[in-house]
Scaffold this motif. Structure first.
Motif, short mmCIF file in Angstrom:
data_model
loop_
_atom_site.label_atom_id
_atom_site.label_comp_id
_atom_site.label_asym_id
_atom_site.label_seq_id
_atom_site.Cartn_x
_atom_site.Cartn_y
_atom_site.Cartn_z
N SER A 211 0.86 -1.19 0.00
CA SER A 211 0.00 0.00 0.00
C SER A 211 0.90 1.23 0.00
O SER A 211 2.09 1.15 0.30
N GLY A 212 0.29 2.36 -0.28
CA GLY A 212 1.03 3.62 -0.19
C GLY A 212 1.49 3.86 1.23
O GLY A 212 2.62 4.31 1.47
N MET A 213 0.64 3.53 2.21
CA MET A 213 1.00 3.75 3.61
C MET A 213 2.16 2.85 4.05
O MET A 213 2.98 3.24 4.87
N TYR B 181 -1.74 14.55 3.43
CA TYR B 181 -2.63 13.38 3.42
C TYR B 181 -2.83 12.92 4.87
O TYR B 181 -1.86 12.66 5.58
N ASP C 187 6.13 12.95 -1.56
CA ASP C 187 5.00 12.09 -1.92
C ASP C 187 4.48 12.60 -3.26
O ASP C 187 3.84 13.64 -3.34
N THR D 204 2.39 11.13 -5.36
CA THR D 204 1.18 10.42 -5.78
C THR D 204 0.30 11.25 -6.71
O THR D 204 -0.18 10.76 -7.73
N TRP D 205 0.07 12.51 -6.34
CA TRP D 205 -0.89 13.33 -7.09
C TRP D 205 -0.37 13.77 -8.44
O TRP D 205 -1.14 14.13 -9.32
N SER E 53 1.58 6.34 -3.73
CA SER E 53 0.50 5.38 -3.56
C SER E 53 0.16 4.95 -4.98
O SER E 53 -0.45 5.71 -5.73
N THR F 91 -1.87 2.86 -5.76
CA THR F 91 -3.32 2.68 -5.76
C THR F 91 -4.00 3.68 -6.71
O THR F 91 -5.04 3.38 -7.29
N LYS F 92 -3.39 4.84 -6.86
CA LYS F 92 -4.05 5.96 -7.51
C LYS F 92 -3.79 5.94 -9.02
O LYS F 92 -4.37 5.13 -9.71
N GLY G 129 -1.63 -0.28 -3.59
CA GLY G 129 -0.18 -0.50 -3.69
C GLY G 129 0.61 0.76 -3.41
O GLY G 129 0.06 1.86 -3.37
N LEU H 52 -8.64 8.44 -5.49
CA LEU H 52 -8.43 9.30 -6.66
C LEU H 52 -7.64 8.54 -7.71
O LEU H 52 -7.15 7.44 -7.46
C1 LIG Z 1 -3.77 7.58 -1.06
C2 LIG Z 1 -2.58 8.34 -0.65
C3 LIG Z 1 -1.64 7.78 0.24
C4 LIG Z 1 -1.84 6.43 0.89
O1 LIG Z 1 -1.83 5.38 -0.03
P1 LIG Z 1 -2.63 3.98 0.17
O2 LIG Z 1 -2.33 3.27 -1.09
O3 LIG Z 1 -4.07 4.32 0.38
O4 LIG Z 1 -2.05 3.31 1.36
C5 LIG Z 1 -0.52 8.54 0.54
N1 LIG Z 1 -0.33 9.76 0.03
C6 LIG Z 1 -1.22 10.33 -0.82
C7 LIG Z 1 -0.94 11.68 -1.35
C8 LIG Z 1 -2.37 9.64 -1.19
O5 LIG Z 1 -3.25 10.21 -2.02
#
Ligand SMILES: *Cc1c(COP(=O)(O)O)cnc(C)c1O
Length: 379
Positions: free
Chosen positions: A78-80, A103, A175, A177-178, A197, A199-200, A210, A330
């Protein structure tokens, strides 16, 4: 060939199958927890046991490393788990600087879990570099950056923060992710660690959880890899396969999503029921110039909109939308909308009239018409 391959080409090439004798074009999912050992004790290749490594994970890690312009990438479940691995790589007694808008689960991980491990932290406004400098302590070992921040889309100049970190013998982690590596490569801007993350946007279809850590420095890499393997928060081969498939269309998806987002943000900004739109692509964003410099190919697909109204009226508008599903998360192909404050809970610092929007790949005319309708029938 003289020219270097571009992002879209790398995304396809780096995720192709490299492991099978019969050469299927799509990589098979290697559902094996363990790998055969030869009589002389050697192995056919790097694969011994699936927590340590497996073909599907190797493909994703190599691909994300290249796309993020990093030397090493480590995938997590996961991202976490990826964020945790970075915090676990620090030593007890260390101090961490984090953005005040962040976050919320990262904030909680820090204050509720790692505080017990004797890591201390302060939250600062990372748009103000003087405040960042002032907040540094002798034991500050890491500055954590989210740019844009979640959910208020504040930007930080990554090069400037990385420089402040390095002048103080600290590391800078971003981070990303965005933004995804399509729009922003923090390592190339001087950061030491990139976290995602997956996941996004990497997954891109709201069907997998992930995470990933990317680094250049071999010493940091060794620490993260050790935590990945020994703590064991590793992704399953199927999850890696899904993320690898997502990477193949990452560029197309996020370019379209970002284009849609800019148009929607411009529309929302002019609407009389809207108090404010937070989106780095708008001229009204206080750091629009930094966005243009730092987010080279687009401004991303996340928008926060402040409605003229209270919490109830704000939530009510989101329920009138047809093409924006009310859900957290997202980065998927479908548009989502979320009243962030009620998800974050009582400690939330998010305004009650804020809706966070993840813009998908639908046709922009339909998305705008949807908001036009929702804003007209509420109240
Ligand atoms: C969703 C998110 C996370 C956490 O990721 P998970 O995959 O939900 O564990 C961390 N940082 C940002 C910016 C996120 O959007």
């Amino acid at each position: 060939m003289k020219s270097k391959p571009k992002f879209e080409t790398i995304a396809i090439k780096s995720t192709e199958n490299k492991f099978s004798d019969s050469a299927p074009v799509s990589t098979p999912i290697y559902l094996s927890s363990t790998y055969k050992r030869n009589n002389d004790g050697t192995y056919m290749n790097d694969f011994v046991y699936s927590r340590t490594n497996n073909p599907n994970r190797a493909i994703v890690e190599e691909s994300i490393a290249i796309l993020e312009k990093g030397k090493h990438a480590y995938a997590f479940s996961s991202g976490m788990a990826a964020v945790s691995a970075v915090f676990q790589s620090l030593k007890t007694g260390d101090h961490i600087l984090l953005p005040d808008d962040i976050y919320f689960a990262v904030r909680k991980l820090m204050t509720e879990v790692f505080k017990r491990w004797d890591l201390s932290c302060d939250f600062v406004d990372m748009t103000d570099y003087e405040l960042v400098k002032k907040a540094i302590k002798p034991n500050t070992s890491l500055i954590w950056v989210e740019s844009p921040s979640n959910p208020q889309l504040k930007l930080s100049d990554i090069s400037a923060i990385a420089e402040i970190a390095h002048q103080n013998n600290a590391l800078c982690a971003v981070d990303n992710t965005w933004m995804t590596p399509v729009f922003q490569n923090p390592l190339a801007l001087g950061a030491d660690i990139v976290v995602h993350s997956t996941t996004k946007y990497f997954g891109g279809h709201s069907d997998v959880i992930g995470g990933c850590v990317v680094v250049n420095n071999d010493e940091i890499a060794e620490k993260i890899k050790n935590i990945q393997i020994l703590s064991g928060a590793v992704p399953a081969p199927f999850d890696c396969w899904l993320i690898g498939r997502g990477i193949q269309t990452l560029y197309l998806r996020v370019k379209k999503q970002s284009k849609n987002a800019l148009k929607l943000a411009k529309y929302l900004e002019k609407h009389p029921k809207v108090e404010k739109v937070l989106y780095p692509g708008l001229k009204s964003h206080p750091q629009h110039l930094l966005a243009k410099k730092q987010q080279k190919k687009g401004f991303g697909a996340m928008i926060s909109v402040l409605i003229k109204g209270n919490e109830k009226e704000t939530i009510n508008i989101s329920t009138k939308l047809k093409y924006f599903t009310i859900a957290t998360s997202l980065g998927g192909v479908e548009s989502l909308v979320e009243h962030r404050k009620s998800l974050e809970g009582k400690d939330s610092l998010t305004p009650e009239n804020l809706l966070r929007i993840s813009v998908g790949i639908e046709h922009i005319d339909d998305l705008i018409a949807d908001w036009e309708n929702a804003l007209s029938i509420s109240n």
